[in-house]
Design an enzyme around this catalytic site. Structure first.
Site, PDB file in Angstrom:
ATOM      1  N   LYS A 110       0.849  -1.184   0.000  1.00 35.03           N
ATOM      2  CA  LYS A 110       0.000   0.000   0.000  1.00 35.03           C
ATOM      3  C   LYS A 110       0.889   1.239   0.000  1.00 35.03           C
ATOM      4  O   LYS A 110       1.517   1.581   1.006  1.00 35.03           O
ATOM      5  CB  LYS A 110      -0.914   0.048   1.227  1.00 35.03           C
ATOM      6  CG  LYS A 110      -1.995   1.150   1.117  1.00 35.03           C
ATOM      7  CD  LYS A 110      -2.552   1.574   2.457  1.00 35.03           C
ATOM      8  CE  LYS A 110      -1.747   2.689   3.078  1.00 35.03           C
ATOM      9  NZ  LYS A 110      -1.785   3.969   2.300  1.00 35.03           N
ATOM     10  N   PRO A 111       0.950   1.957  -1.142  1.00 28.21           N
ATOM     11  CA  PRO A 111       1.724   3.190  -1.169  1.00 28.21           C
ATOM     12  C   PRO A 111       0.948   4.330  -0.519  1.00 28.21           C
ATOM     13  O   PRO A 111      -0.270   4.243  -0.340  1.00 28.21           O
ATOM     14  CB  PRO A 111       1.920   3.440  -2.664  1.00 28.21           C
ATOM     15  CG  PRO A 111       0.678   2.865  -3.288  1.00 28.21           C
ATOM     16  CD  PRO A 111       0.313   1.665  -2.436  1.00 28.21           C
ATOM     17  N   GLY A 136       7.189   5.081   8.872  1.00 34.16           N
ATOM     18  CA  GLY A 136       6.363   6.239   9.167  1.00 34.16           C
ATOM     19  C   GLY A 136       6.626   6.740  10.574  1.00 34.16           C
ATOM     20  O   GLY A 136       7.715   6.549  11.125  1.00 34.16           O
ATOM     21  N   GLU A 139      10.589   1.213  10.506  1.00 38.14           N
ATOM     22  CA  GLU A 139      11.515   2.336  10.617  1.00 38.14           C
ATOM     23  C   GLU A 139      10.672   3.561  10.902  1.00 38.14           C
ATOM     24  O   GLU A 139       9.822   3.951  10.092  1.00 38.14           O
ATOM     25  CB  GLU A 139      12.332   2.536   9.347  1.00 38.14           C
ATOM     26  CG  GLU A 139      13.388   3.618   9.546  1.00 38.14           C
ATOM     27  CD  GLU A 139      14.003   4.103   8.272  1.00 38.14           C
ATOM     28  OE1 GLU A 139      13.717   5.262   7.893  1.00 38.14           O
ATOM     29  OE2 GLU A 139      14.744   3.346   7.643  1.00 38.14           O
ATOM     30  N   CYS A 159      13.746  10.566   7.115  1.00 35.99           N
ATOM     31  CA  CYS A 159      13.775  10.081   8.493  1.00 35.99           C
ATOM     32  C   CYS A 159      15.173  10.103   9.085  1.00 35.99           C
ATOM     33  O   CYS A 159      15.325  10.166  10.310  1.00 35.99           O
ATOM     34  CB  CYS A 159      13.193   8.671   8.558  1.00 35.99           C
ATOM     35  SG  CYS A 159      13.893   7.537   7.334  1.00 35.99           S
TER      36      CYS A 159
END
Length: 501
Positions: A167-168, A218, A240, A274
């Site tokens: 799921k993008p 996320g 992550e 990130c």
């Protein structure tokens, strides 16, 4: 050929370029019913794919590698147009995707081969550890790196014999959809990789509730919720998550050589990374030289939209995110922070542009002192020692990435004390990230599990220990008194201590 999905939600989503608002494309926006069907098809396909010889999987992956490089310019355009980033940041994605495909294509056969294990009775016992695919892997990917943090995570899962449902993010689905087409062109069978755009509430939740392993990139808050759900189902989870990444400038740094690398560490991908740097600790011995030089370097950056390679920084992803970044800076300034450069929107360039910003004298009660901004904002503190820099760097709930600029011997000693999953020396993040053979991930609230390294593939497998007893039973041969057998084993342990290691 790509899989055709039934659009149960009967809706489409329009993708716009955040840099200028132009329409990039449209795609179907699926719901929970379709997601369930996709997982069922992936599960039905998985055993067949797992039975495909690893050499054939390798060939497909290397063909995909070649296609990524062949279609590099097209992929760069798609990434930029739906994300708003500059071209050099987009190139990092293409490079990573090709490198990851090549690395695991060549590494997978060895990693998936059975391992011999030490045993209690050598020769009499033969034990091996086998690595079986977990089944269906679900990937929930973010918008900031739509190729790397979606497809690069799928690569080792596929090579390990799993099927993948991805799921993008709704802001950036076009990149992964195109990558899936390249995989199909490379010969990947239908239903081994399926990209399904949709909301987290419907498609994301359907994956969490049905897949056999979940990979998420996320925020720490969302990651914690997903990890809890995965824990309820007793399935594997890797995440992550957030970071408030520090950079230390040592007393022996070469200022002239360091400033451009530090700038890249802070403002690559418009700070929407990130592992980018958000706080900096500069030793007092070099502060009077480093800080003005760094500010001048930042002020020379070329900010803009478009596909030109000389643009240093692009747009933020959305108006909402631009508002969030501005609110962080306004809060810090209101509480006493000084703006060394930036600190403002750039509406003359585009609707979601924000100037690369350097702050000084940020008080501890400012939100951005500890919270992740995820934008082109960094603050600088002057410290009196390397020990103080280490203490401040570690004073956070996060531990994803850290950076040190200075002489190698000094930096190596500092690195031993930093609480972070990766530490880069004289680089912001690229050295650690591009070391695909080494694990990459976070300490503390920055994540669980690792991508890259051998564990980046083996996490998508279940270990199976197969132990075969030969010649003599573990309990001793028939007719031998248990006490005598126990004595023989004790003697073997005693005299074989330094031999059988």
């Amino acid at each position: 050929m790509t899989t055709r999905l039934h659009n149960d939600s009967d809706t489409t989503i329009t993708i716009k370029n955040p840099a200028d608002g132009t329409i990039v494309g449209t795609t179907n926006y699926y719901g929970a019913e379709t997601a369930t069907q996709v997982v069922e098809r992936a599960r039905a396909k998985q055993k067949e794919w797992a039975a495909t010889p690893i050499k054939e999987r390798k060939k497909i992956m290397l063909r995909y590698h070649d296609l990524v490089l062949k279609h590099q310019n097209e992929l760069l355009d798609i990434i930029q147009d739906e994300n708003g980033k500059n071209r050099r940041a987009a190139f990092e994605e293409v490079l990573d995707n090709a490198l990851t495909a090549r690395h695991y294509a060549y590494r997978a056969e060895k990693l998936l081969s059975p391992d011999r294990a030490k045993v209690a009775l050598p020769i009499a016992t033969k034990t091996q550890v086998q690595h079986a695919p977990v089944g269906v892997v679900g990937i929930i990917a973010p918008w900031n790196y739509p190729l790397v943090l979606a497809i690069s995570d799928a690569i080792p899962a596929i090579l390990a014999g799993n099927t993948v449902v991805l799921k993008p993010d709704s802001n950036t689905p076009m990149t992964s959809l195109r990558a899936a087409e390249l995989f199909a062109e490379a010969g990947l069978p239908k239903d081994v990789l399926t990209v399904i755009p949709g909301s987290g509430r419907e498609v994301g939740q359907a994956l969490v509730e049905q897949v056999d392993y979940l990979m998420f990139t996320g925020s720490s808050a969302t990651g914690a919720k997903l990890a809890a759900q995965a824990g309820e189902r007793l399935i594997g989870f890797s995440g992550e998550l957030g970071g408030k990444n520090p950079l230390i400038v040592t007393s022996d740094v070469d200022v002239d050589k360091a400033v451009s690398g530090v700038r890249h560490a802070c403002f690559s991908n418009t700070g929407q990374l990130c592992i980018s740097i958000e706080r900096m600790y500069v030793h007092r011995d070099v502060a009077d030289r480093f800080i003005p030089a760094f500010v001048r370097c930042v002020e020379k950056m070329k900010i803009g939209a478009g596909h030109d390679w000389d643009i240093d920084m692009g747009s933020l992803i959305s108006a909402d995110h631009a508002d969030t970044v501005a609110e962080f800076v306004e809060d810090a300034v209101a509480k006493g922070a000084t703006v060394a450069t930036g600190g403002k929107r750039l509406p003359n360039i585009g609707p979601n542009f924000y100037a690369p910003t350097v702050l000084l004298n940020v008080p501890e009660d400012a939100r951005l002192y500890r919270e992740e901004v995820f934008g082109p904002v960094v603050y600088i503190e002057v410290v009196d020692s390397h020990e103080e820099a280490i203490a401040k760097a570690n004073d956070t709930e996060y531990g994803l990435n850290a950076s040190i600029f200075g002489k190698s011997s000094t930096a190596q000693e500092i690195a031993r004390h930093l609480e972070a999953g990766t530490v880069n020396i004289n680089e912001g993040y690229s050295a650690g990230w591009s070391s695909i053979g080494a694990p990459m991930g976070g300490w503390k609230r920055s994540g669980v599990g690792r991508r890259h390294g051998d564990g980046g593939l083996l996490k998508y497998t279940e270990s199976r220990t197969v132990a075969e007893q030969r010649i003599v039973p573990i309990g001793g041969p028939e007719g031998l008194a248990p006490e005598k057998w126990a004595g023989l084993l004790t003697a073997a342990l005693k005299y074989g201590r330094d031999i059988l290691r």
